[in-house]
Design an enzyme around this catalytic site. Structure first.
Site, PDB file in Angstrom:
ATOM      1  N   LYS A 110       0.839  -1.205   0.000  1.00  0.00           N
ATOM      2  CA  LYS A 110       0.000   0.000   0.000  1.00  0.00           C
ATOM      3  C   LYS A 110       0.875   1.256   0.000  1.00  0.00           C
ATOM      4  O   LYS A 110       0.672   2.173  -0.786  1.00  0.00           O
ATOM      5  CB  LYS A 110      -0.863  -0.031   1.262  1.00  0.00           C
ATOM      6  CG  LYS A 110      -1.794   1.147   1.432  1.00  0.00           C
ATOM      7  CD  LYS A 110      -2.474   1.138   2.787  1.00  0.00           C
ATOM      8  CE  LYS A 110      -3.160  -0.195   3.063  1.00  0.00           C
ATOM      9  NZ  LYS A 110      -3.991  -0.154   4.271  1.00  0.00           N
ATOM     10  N   LYS A 123       3.501  -2.612  11.046  1.00  0.00           N
ATOM     11  CA  LYS A 123       2.213  -2.545  11.745  1.00  0.00           C
ATOM     12  C   LYS A 123       2.430  -3.053  13.157  1.00  0.00           C
ATOM     13  O   LYS A 123       3.372  -3.800  13.410  1.00  0.00           O
ATOM     14  CB  LYS A 123       1.191  -3.439  11.024  1.00  0.00           C
ATOM     15  CG  LYS A 123      -0.241  -3.162  11.384  1.00  0.00           C
ATOM     16  CD  LYS A 123      -0.845  -2.041  10.553  1.00  0.00           C
ATOM     17  CE  LYS A 123      -2.256  -1.712  10.996  1.00  0.00           C
ATOM     18  NZ  LYS A 123      -2.958  -0.832  10.066  1.00  0.00           N
ATOM     19  N   ASP A 144      -5.204   2.792  14.351  1.00  0.00           N
ATOM     20  CA  ASP A 144      -5.934   1.750  13.608  1.00  0.00           C
ATOM     21  C   ASP A 144      -7.117   1.395  14.510  1.00  0.00           C
ATOM     22  O   ASP A 144      -7.494   2.211  15.377  1.00  0.00           O
ATOM     23  CB  ASP A 144      -5.023   0.537  13.335  1.00  0.00           C
ATOM     24  CG  ASP A 144      -5.640  -0.465  12.355  1.00  0.00           C
ATOM     25  OD1 ASP A 144      -5.631  -0.192  11.145  1.00  0.00           O
ATOM     26  OD2 ASP A 144      -6.155  -1.514  12.783  1.00  0.00           O
TER      27      ASP A 144
HETATM   28  P1  NDP Z   1     -12.257   1.966  14.525  1.00  0.00           P
HETATM   29  O1  NDP Z   1     -11.794   1.305  15.768  1.00  0.00           O
HETATM   30  O2  NDP Z   1     -12.419   3.434  14.498  1.00  0.00           O
HETATM   31  O3  NDP Z   1     -13.641   1.323  14.030  1.00  0.00           O
HETATM   32  C1  NDP Z   1     -13.765  -0.035  13.771  1.00  0.00           C
HETATM   33  C2  NDP Z   1     -15.209  -0.323  13.409  1.00  0.00           C
HETATM   34  O4  NDP Z   1     -15.304  -1.653  12.948  1.00  0.00           O
HETATM   35  C3  NDP Z   1     -16.148  -0.219  14.584  1.00  0.00           C
HETATM   36  O5  NDP Z   1     -17.409   0.183  14.147  1.00  0.00           O
HETATM   37  C4  NDP Z   1     -16.195  -1.655  15.113  1.00  0.00           C
HETATM   38  O6  NDP Z   1     -17.365  -1.971  15.825  1.00  0.00           O
HETATM   39  C5  NDP Z   1     -16.133  -2.432  13.824  1.00  0.00           C
HETATM   40  N1  NDP Z   1     -15.501  -3.738  14.088  1.00  0.00           N
HETATM   41  C6  NDP Z   1     -14.234  -3.991  14.492  1.00  0.00           C
HETATM   42  N2  NDP Z   1     -14.025  -5.304  14.650  1.00  0.00           N
HETATM   43  C7  NDP Z   1     -15.192  -5.888  14.325  1.00  0.00           C
HETATM   44  C8  NDP Z   1     -15.610  -7.228  14.259  1.00  0.00           C
HETATM   45  N3  NDP Z   1     -14.791  -8.235  14.595  1.00  0.00           N
HETATM   46  N4  NDP Z   1     -16.893  -7.452  13.853  1.00  0.00           N
HETATM   47  C9  NDP Z   1     -17.713  -6.434  13.511  1.00  0.00           C
HETATM   48  N5  NDP Z   1     -17.351  -5.137  13.536  1.00  0.00           N
HETATM   49  C10 NDP Z   1     -16.128  -4.877  13.948  1.00  0.00           C
HETATM   50  O7  NDP Z   1     -11.235   1.485  13.388  1.00  0.00           O
HETATM   51  P2  NDP Z   1     -10.923   2.149  11.978  1.00  0.00           P
HETATM   52  O8  NDP Z   1     -12.148   2.741  11.392  1.00  0.00           O
HETATM   53  O9  NDP Z   1      -9.719   2.982  12.130  1.00  0.00           O
HETATM   54  O10 NDP Z   1     -10.482   0.868  11.138  1.00  0.00           O
HETATM   55  C11 NDP Z   1     -11.411   0.062  10.409  1.00  0.00           C
HETATM   56  C12 NDP Z   1     -10.664  -0.755   9.375  1.00  0.00           C
HETATM   57  O11 NDP Z   1      -9.977   0.132   8.476  1.00  0.00           O
HETATM   58  C13 NDP Z   1      -9.586  -1.701   9.895  1.00  0.00           C
HETATM   59  O12 NDP Z   1      -9.517  -2.830   9.055  1.00  0.00           O
HETATM   60  C14 NDP Z   1      -8.301  -0.893   9.733  1.00  0.00           C
HETATM   61  O13 NDP Z   1      -7.155  -1.702   9.650  1.00  0.00           O
HETATM   62  C15 NDP Z   1      -8.597  -0.196   8.410  1.00  0.00           C
HETATM   63  N6  NDP Z   1      -7.811   0.999   8.158  1.00  0.00           N
HETATM   64  C16 NDP Z   1      -7.831   2.064   9.019  1.00  0.00           C
HETATM   65  C17 NDP Z   1      -7.107   3.205   8.722  1.00  0.00           C
HETATM   66  C18 NDP Z   1      -7.198   4.436   9.552  1.00  0.00           C
HETATM   67  O14 NDP Z   1      -6.639   5.463   9.127  1.00  0.00           O
HETATM   68  N7  NDP Z   1      -7.879   4.427  10.687  1.00  0.00           N
HETATM   69  C19 NDP Z   1      -6.226   3.255   7.547  1.00  0.00           C
HETATM   70  C20 NDP Z   1      -6.341   2.134   6.646  1.00  0.00           C
HETATM   71  C21 NDP Z   1      -7.086   1.038   7.003  1.00  0.00           C
HETATM   72  P3  NDP Z   1     -17.273  -2.245  17.408  1.00  0.00           P
HETATM   73  O15 NDP Z   1     -17.140  -0.871  18.022  1.00  0.00           O
HETATM   74  O16 NDP Z   1     -18.560  -2.906  17.726  1.00  0.00           O
HETATM   75  O17 NDP Z   1     -16.085  -3.123  17.633  1.00  0.00           O
END
Ligand code: NDP
Length: 447
Positions: free
Chosen positions: A116, A128, A168
């Site tokens: 990426k 990571k 993350d």
């Molecule tokens: P957050 O912690 O802000 O949000 C994660 C979201 O996903 C929450 O709504 C959470 O719900 C849900 N979630 C997490 N685990 C599960 C699960 N096992 N089953 C169902 N829902 C789940 O994380 P981010 O938004 O930062 O990250 C989300 C994804 O994006 C990840 O894969 C991360 O690696 C990827 N990402 C993030 C970046 C960033 O800049 N933040 C950059 C590039 C990729 P709940 O609260 O119920 O757990």
């Protein structure tokens, strides 16, 4: 030995020496299909064990994280940092706090990050980290004590020219603050560029909070433009309701689409007339509540404990929660909805079998390593600003992000065309990401 059997042997060896790491194997699997095309055309990439070296992390650090909870009970977690490849620049990649975190997950995320970061065209390597710590239900002081203990070990492995973590899952602005504060105390220097995702008043960059979600939407816009279509009037379903999901919703609605639903791990919200983002941000970012709390306060929204977000009716799917949330059956459900585009906000949210379903159904697919690269790209812009003691406006930074997402799309499109797989942006992303890293590794000797 012909190229295909050679690559199969390399793959088997890598899997055997990383036994018990299914997510890491899955990420390798997805890349190897594309690498076959490269090696058939340019066999020199198979020389000097280049592939074997590239799939072996430069360094893997596992450490104990002891901390004390509010009842004075001692707790112990496990911390990780995988420094995968620094041939293009300092290791760069987020930190995840979630009970599911283990070495396999951190390694797959670090490997994806290498490709990426290469695709962004910016000088950053890939890494990571994380811990099997569950931030849910913890007090602010518990979070702070955990972050301080985590940094107690991590600090000796990072630095603005060495390794630059970010957020993350489970690591947002609050955690970044505690991590940076502890690093600063331990190192007796204000090294802004050691971590990204900082708050704006102490070295953070405009647009970093929004960048991943906005970037996913910009990438989708490019995929649609290539088909002569636009987001205006489209209906989008988005899984998750965290950082990535919220800002994907914001940009999508700004560009004329309607977000018809979103979710968390307890269920999903259906909102056929769109999302009230002010309310959602208040629920998730201020009150740290659940999506069911949003449904209680919003008009025209309903919460569903059973079923899937993908049961709704929509034209575009954006999985923005976590890895492997879409398997073949869920992918088939999405395909049966007549969905034309799917862009991954989360890392590896689709299993390999799900990707096959997208292909068979003719869904135009934006893979995570390209579609969600806006976050890390803007982190690299934050590093640039820190290095030059500068701070850019929101408008300027967003223009840069938009330009970077357009170039990433172009790199995927061009590589796909060059290797005869037009519109296969996954293969295009893998090939373009690989070649830049591989060329630099060749130039730097047997490293
Ligand atoms: P957050 O912690 O802000 O949000 C994660 C979201 O996903 C929450 O709504 C959470 O719900 C849900 N979630 C997490 N685990 C599960 C699960 N096992 N089953 C169902 N829902 C789940 O994380 P981010 O938004 O930062 O990250 C989300 C994804 O994006 C990840 O894969 C991360 O690696 C990827 N990402 C993030 C970046 C960033 O800049 N933040 C950059 C590039 C990729 P709940 O609260 O119920 O757990």
């Amino acid at each position: 030995m012909n190229t295909d059997s050679k690559i199969a042997e390399i793959y088997d060896n890598i899997v055997a020496r990383n036994a018990g790491e299914p997510e890491f194997h899955q990420a390798i699997d997805e890349l190897f299909d594309s690498l076959k095309l490269v090696l058939r055309k340019d066999p020199h990439y198979g020389e000097n064990k280049l592939i074997e070296r590239l799939f072996e992390p430069e360094r893997q650090i596992i450490f104990r994280v002891p901390w004390t909870d509010d009842n004075n009970e001692v707790r112990v977690n496990r911390g990780f940092r995988v420094q995968f490849n620094s041939v293009l620049g300092p290791y760069k990649g987020g930190i995840r706090f979630h009970p599911s975190v283990n070495l396999s997950i951190v390694k797959f995320l670090a490997l994806e990050q290498v490709f990426k970061n290469s695709l962004t065209g910016l000088p950053i390597g890939g890494g990571k980290g994380g811990a099997d710590f569950d931030p849910k239900g913890k007090s602010n002081m518990e979070i702070m004590r955990f972050c301080q203990s985590f940094m107690m070990e991590l600090h000796r492995h990072i630095g603005e020219y060495r390794d630059v973590p970010a957020g993350d899952i489970g690591v947002g602005a609050r955690e970044i603050g505690y991590l940076f504060g502890q690093y600063r105390r331990l190192n007796h220097r204000h090294e802004s560029g050691v971590i990204t995702g900082k708050a704006l008043n102490w070295g953070g960059a405009q647009v970093r909070t929004e960048a991943t979600g906005y970037g996913v939407v910009y990438f989708t816009e490019q995929m649609m433009k290539a088909q002569g279509e636009s987001l205006d009037g489209a209906r989008i379903a988005i899984s998750g309701s965290g950082n990535v999901a919220i800002y994907a919703m914001e940009k999508a609605q700004e560009l004329g689409a309607t977000v018809v639903g979103f979710s968390d791990s307890s269920g999903y919200v259906s909102c056929p007339d769109g999302v009230d983002l002010e309310l959602l941000k208040d629920v998730k970012e201020v009150r740290r509540g659940r999506v069911s709390d949003y449904a209680k306060d919003a008009t025209g929204a309903t919460f569903h404990e059973d079923g899937l977000i993908w049961d709704l009716d929509y034209d575009i799917a954006m999985p923005c929660a976590t890895q492997n949330e879409i398997d073949a059956d869920v992918a088939q459900l999405i395909a049966d909805k007549g969905v034309r585009y799917l862009a991954e906000g989360a890392n590896m949210p689709s299993t390999l079998e799900a990707i096959d379903v997208y292909r068979d159904a003719g869904i135009i697919f934006g893979p995570a390593k390209a579609a969600n690269a806006g976050g890390v790209a803007t982190s690299a812009l934050e590093m640039q600003q820190n290095a030059s003691r500068d701070s850019w406006s929101f408008e300027y930074t967003e223009k840069r992000l938009q330009g970077i997402m357009t170039s990433i799309f172009k790199r995927c499109e061009d590589a796909a065309a060059e290797y005869g797989v037009e519109k296969d942006y996954l293969t295009g992303a893998n090939i373009a990401g690989f070649k830049k890293v591989a060329d630099a590794m060749c130039a730097q000797g047997v490293i």
